[in-house]
Structure formats: C-alpha cells, structure tokens
Design a protein around this motif. Structure first.
Motif, mmCIF file in Angstrom:
data_model
loop_
_atom_site.group_PDB
_atom_site.id
_atom_site.type_symbol
_atom_site.label_atom_id
_atom_site.label_comp_id
_atom_site.label_asym_id
_atom_site.label_seq_id
_atom_site.Cartn_x
_atom_site.Cartn_y
_atom_site.Cartn_z
ATOM 1 N N SER A 9 0.848 -1.198 0.000
ATOM 2 C CA SER A 9 0.000 0.000 0.000
ATOM 3 C C SER A 9 0.876 1.237 0.000
ATOM 4 N N GLN A 10 0.211 2.359 -0.158
ATOM 5 C CA GLN A 10 0.885 3.651 -0.250
ATOM 6 C C GLN A 10 0.523 4.442 1.002
ATOM 7 N N SER A 11 1.538 4.919 1.738
ATOM 8 C CA SER A 11 1.186 5.648 2.966
ATOM 9 C C SER A 11 0.581 6.995 2.587
ATOM 10 N N GLU A 12 -0.504 7.357 3.259
ATOM 11 C CA GLU A 12 -1.210 8.587 2.909
ATOM 12 C C GLU A 12 -0.687 9.736 3.773
ATOM 13 N N ALA A 13 -0.633 9.461 5.048
ATOM 14 C CA ALA A 13 -0.246 10.536 5.970
ATOM 15 C C ALA A 13 1.278 10.631 6.051
ATOM 16 N N CYS A 63 -10.031 -6.546 5.707
ATOM 17 C CA CYS A 63 -11.111 -5.581 5.418
ATOM 18 C C CYS A 63 -10.872 -4.301 6.220
ATOM 19 N N HIS A 64 -10.572 -4.448 7.519
ATOM 20 C CA HIS A 64 -10.291 -3.282 8.387
ATOM 21 C C HIS A 64 -9.099 -2.510 7.844
ATOM 22 N N ILE A 65 -8.021 -3.250 7.548
ATOM 23 C CA ILE A 65 -6.775 -2.599 7.111
ATOM 24 C C ILE A 65 -7.001 -1.861 5.783
ATOM 25 N N SER A 66 -7.758 -2.488 4.848
ATOM 26 C CA SER A 66 -7.996 -1.864 3.528
ATOM 27 C C SER A 66 -8.731 -0.537 3.658
ATOM 28 N N GLU A 67 -9.592 -0.454 4.697
ATOM 29 C CA GLU A 67 -10.385 0.773 4.859
ATOM 30 C C GLU A 67 -9.670 1.835 5.688
ATOM 31 N N ASP A 68 -8.501 1.524 6.192
ATOM 32 C CA ASP A 68 -7.749 2.451 7.043
ATOM 33 C C ASP A 68 -7.284 3.654 6.213
ATOM 34 N N GLN A 69 -7.677 4.851 6.662
ATOM 35 C CA GLN A 69 -7.402 6.081 5.888
ATOM 36 C C GLN A 69 -5.916 6.456 5.889
ATOM 37 N N ARG A 70 -5.135 5.788 6.724
ATOM 38 C CA ARG A 70 -3.725 6.161 6.810
ATOM 39 C C ARG A 70 -2.904 5.661 5.630
ATOM 40 N N HIS A 71 -3.502 4.820 4.810
ATOM 41 C CA HIS A 71 -2.825 4.390 3.574
ATOM 42 C C HIS A 71 -3.842 4.218 2.440
ATOM 43 N N THR A 72 -3.345 4.241 1.186
ATOM 44 C CA THR A 72 -4.236 4.091 0.019
ATOM 45 C C THR A 72 -3.625 3.044 -0.917
ATOM 46 N N ASP A 73 -4.284 2.853 -2.073
ATOM 47 C CA ASP A 73 -3.785 1.908 -3.094
ATOM 48 C C ASP A 73 -3.398 0.567 -2.480
#
Ligand SMILES: Cc1cc2nc3c(=O)[nH]c(=O)nc-3n(C[C@H](O)[C@H](O)[C@H](O)COP(=O)(O)O)c2cc1C
Length: 406
Positions: A9-13, A63-73
């Motif tokens: 995944s890609q870190s968002e924050a 499922c929880h991890i995929s929805e976590d706003q702290r990362h995308t893609d």
C-alpha cells in the motif's frame, strides 16, 4: 484453514516515528489476541505486510486494514493457504527500511521464521519480501489517475432505429454497446448483442436454438446487426459482431455471405470486426487458419474476445496476431486492488503495444478500475461504467470528466 495474505500500500499521511510506533504497538497487540502472525515493512512511502492466521480472521482484519485512511492503493499480492506459519507468536514485527541494513535484512526476517528451513529462503513469500526491499511496490503507475478527482458525466446519444426481424417465427433485434476511448471522447466501435422480444441475452437465445440450425441462425441474424449498424454508424465507427467459428467453417461461402450482408447494409468491410471467443479460436487450429485467411482477404477485422478467460495458447496467439484483443472481465474486476490480475494485464498491455494490437478492457464497472487501467496505457473500454447495451441503437454514454474544484 491457515491462510497467508500479502499486500502492499501507499502511505497517505506523513508518518512521524511516533505514529509508526503507535500503529505497530496497537496492531501487534491486536494480532496477538486474534492469533495473527506476520511482518510489516515500511520504506518511507509504501507498506508491505505479511499476515498469517485463520482464513476468516485474516479476511476480516484485511477488510479493516484496507479501509484504514492512513494508507491508500491497497493491493493484494498473494492470498494462499499454508501448511504452517512462517512467523510464530510474534503478533507482528515492524521493519523500517529507511534505517535497516538492506544487505542483512532478509536474513534478519528469516531469523523470525520459526520453521527455519533453509529452502524457505527461496520460497514465494521470501521472494516477494526481497523484491519489495529491493524495488518497493510494483505496478503502481507513476502518473496514476486518482479516482477521487474524476466523475462520470452522462451524454445522451440519440441514435436509434427500430429494427426487428423475424427468424423462424421469432422476432429478433440487436442491442449495441459502445467501446469508448475516454481520453479523446471518441466512440471507437459498438458490439452488437442479439436480443429477442423477452429481452433475453445471447447465451439464453443461442441455447434455445436446435444444434442443427445453430450456425445458420448465427450467420443469418448477423444481417440484422449489420443493417442496424448501417443506419446508425458514423463513417469512422465500427461494428463488432460475435460469430461462432463453426458458422464460418461449416457454412459454405460463409465469409462471402457476410461480405454481401455488409455491402447490403452500406458498410465497408473495414468497419466490421468479427469477435471470436478465445477458447474457440485456440482449440481448432487447422480450421481457424482457413477462416483467418478468408476474413483477412475480405478486409474484415478480427478480435479475440474474453481474452484470459480460457487457457491461452500464447504461441498460437502470437501467430494469429488479431487486430484487437478484449481482456475478459474476470481479469478487470477490482483490478485496482488485485496484484495478480495487475501483473497479467500489464503483460498483455505490453504485448499489444509491441504488436500494434488494439486492446479493449471489457466489463469495466468502477471508476477505480478505469483509473488504474488508463494509467497503464489501456485506451479502449466497454462496460456499465460507460454504457449499457441499448436495444436498437445507442442510448446514454457516461464519460469520465475531471472534477473542476480539484
Ligand atoms: C499499514 C497498516 C498496517 C496495519 N496492520 C494492522 C495489523 O496487522 N493488525 C491490526 O489489528 N491492525 C492493523 N492496522 C490498523 C487497522 O487498519 C485498524 O486501524 C485496526 O485494526 C482497527 O482496530 P479497532 O477497530 O480494534 O480499533 C494497520 C494499519 C495500517 C495503515
């Protein structure tokens, strides 16, 4: 059943050291409680995680991890059953690649492997870990389109012509579904799909036709599709028709009959594409070569349909070199989240670019799927995201437009 799931995944924050510590402490605690083991790698902008545990537990956690706003893609790279855990009783160990010694890191991770079998150094999971350490996340298009920046805007195309014809006492017509090039706003072609008065699909209609008249029915009804196309198509647009290879090699002069239908409809042969199913194209090599010659000599285009749904004999595909390949929807669905599909489609895109073959993504339903595919160079699309098949013509088409306020 024991399952291993790997994703990137890609870190968002902007993660501070404290944020990372907090994330890993909380995750580790929770993983221990639910009997999940694994590792998490971070290279400053991307995450890579191996999760091991019971299937339902892993599904829910992912499922929880995929929805976590702290990362995308969040892209799934591997989901497989395992005979044993690689990492036992550790909850989760975190490795920060910015400070780790990359030369010794794989060995360090291997120390956590409780089986400690020497050959595991070369198993698939460790190969994926090594790849991430060396190169980071893969197939993330560098100038990727972000789905949040796009919206679909509807444009009505009222081109219709009521055209029903009778075959053996039953009324048939065709529905047209456009194949679009969103970046230029162009309609490249239409696929013609047979419909009866009950609105049944081609599969249902064909399965009701007696086998001894199937090929004749297949060829004769194409006249309706071509006539409709002749009334509706613009000069630079094409019509794609599905034909059973059996119709082409069992009916005498089938291609000549088709050519006559095309000219009666006031179309040019170059405006017509015959779509043949991948499975049918590759199972009958000898017959197919003769068909291929006739189609080519008539100036009609050839597309391989549902590519990737059957077992592909790549050597044969490389010999027929069709004008167009349509990637099957099973490879397109949720492609933005699925690493295995991404890898296969990237290879198909590369092949088509090298060989000058038009590539169409079929069954595109989500903006995220389009963004991912467009970013890796797929230009032509068919699917409900853009338009549904429309009986007797062309209905509404949705085009992706960049949002103004972004
Ligand atoms: C890159 C990344 C990795 C994560 N890994 C885990 C993990 O292994 N286990 C876990 O429970 N939560 C993990 N999380 C946090 C989850 O996304 C989520 O916040 C957490 O499971 C929520 O738990 P709660 O609903 O009990 O508060 C991770 C988050 C990120 C961004």
């Amino acid at each position: 059943m024991l399952t291993t799931l790997i994703y990137q995944s890609q870190s968002e924050a902007e993660f501070s050291d404290l944020d990372l510590i907090n994330l890993t402490i909380a995750a580790c605690k929770k993983n221990k409680a639910i009997q999940v083991t694994g590792i998490l790698l971070f290279n400053g902008s991307e995450f890579f995680q191996v999760l091991e545990g019971e299937e339902e537990v892993i599904d829910l956690l992912f499922c929880h991890i995929s929805e976590d706003q702290r990362h995308t893609d969040v892209v799934e790279l591997m989901r497989d059953y395992s005979a044993y855990r690689r990492f036992s009783d550790i909850g989760m160990t975190f490795f920060d690649l910015r400070i780790a010694d990359k030369n010794t890191l794989v060995d360090e991770i291997h120390q956590l492997d409780h089986v400690q079998n020497h050959h595991l150094h070369d198993d698939k999971i460790f190969r994926l870990i090594k790849r991430f350490i060396a190169q980071g996340a893969w197939h993330r298009p560098s100038c990727g389109l972000k789905s949040a920046q796009w919206e679909m805007v509807s444009k009505k195309e009222s081109r219709q012509d009521r055209l029903w014809q009778t075959e053996k006492g039953v009324l048939y017509t065709f529905a047209l579904q456009p194949i679009v090039e969103p970046m230029s706003g162009r309609i490249a072609s239409f696929e013609a799909l047979i419909r009866d008065a009950k609105g049944r699909s081609p599969g249902a209609i064909f399965s009701a036709i007696p086998s001894d008249s199937l090929y004749a029915f297949d060829l004769q009804t194409k006249a309706i599709a071509l006539e409709l196309a002749g009334k509706i198509l613009r000069d630079d647009e094409k019509i794609a028709i599905n034909l059973l290879p059996g119709s082409l090699h069992t009916i005498p002069n089938a291609v000549a009959q088709l050519t006559a239908q095309i000219s009666q409809a006031n179309l040019r042969p170059e405006q017509v594409i015959i779509e043949l199913l991948e499975t049918e194209v590759i199972t009958n090599t000898v017959d197919f070569h003769k068909i291929l010659k006739d189609i080519r000599a008539a100036g009609i285009g050839l597309a391989v349909d549902d590519f990737g749904s059957g077992y592909s004999r790549m050597s044969f595909l490389s010999k027929i070199q069709p004008d167009e390949i349509k990637i099957d929807r099973s490879l397109i669905q949720d492609i933005h989240k699925m690493g295995g599909q991404q890898s296969v489609v990237v290879a198909i895109v590369r092949y088509c670019q090298d060989m000058g073959i038009n590539l169409v993504a079929e069954g595109v339903e989500k903006l995220e799927e389009w963004c991912w595919l467009q970013s890796i160079g797929v230009n032509l699309y068919q699917g409900f995201l853009f338009a549904r098949p429309c009986v007797d013509g062309i209905g509404e088409i949705q085009w992706p437009v960049k949002k103004h306020h972004i």
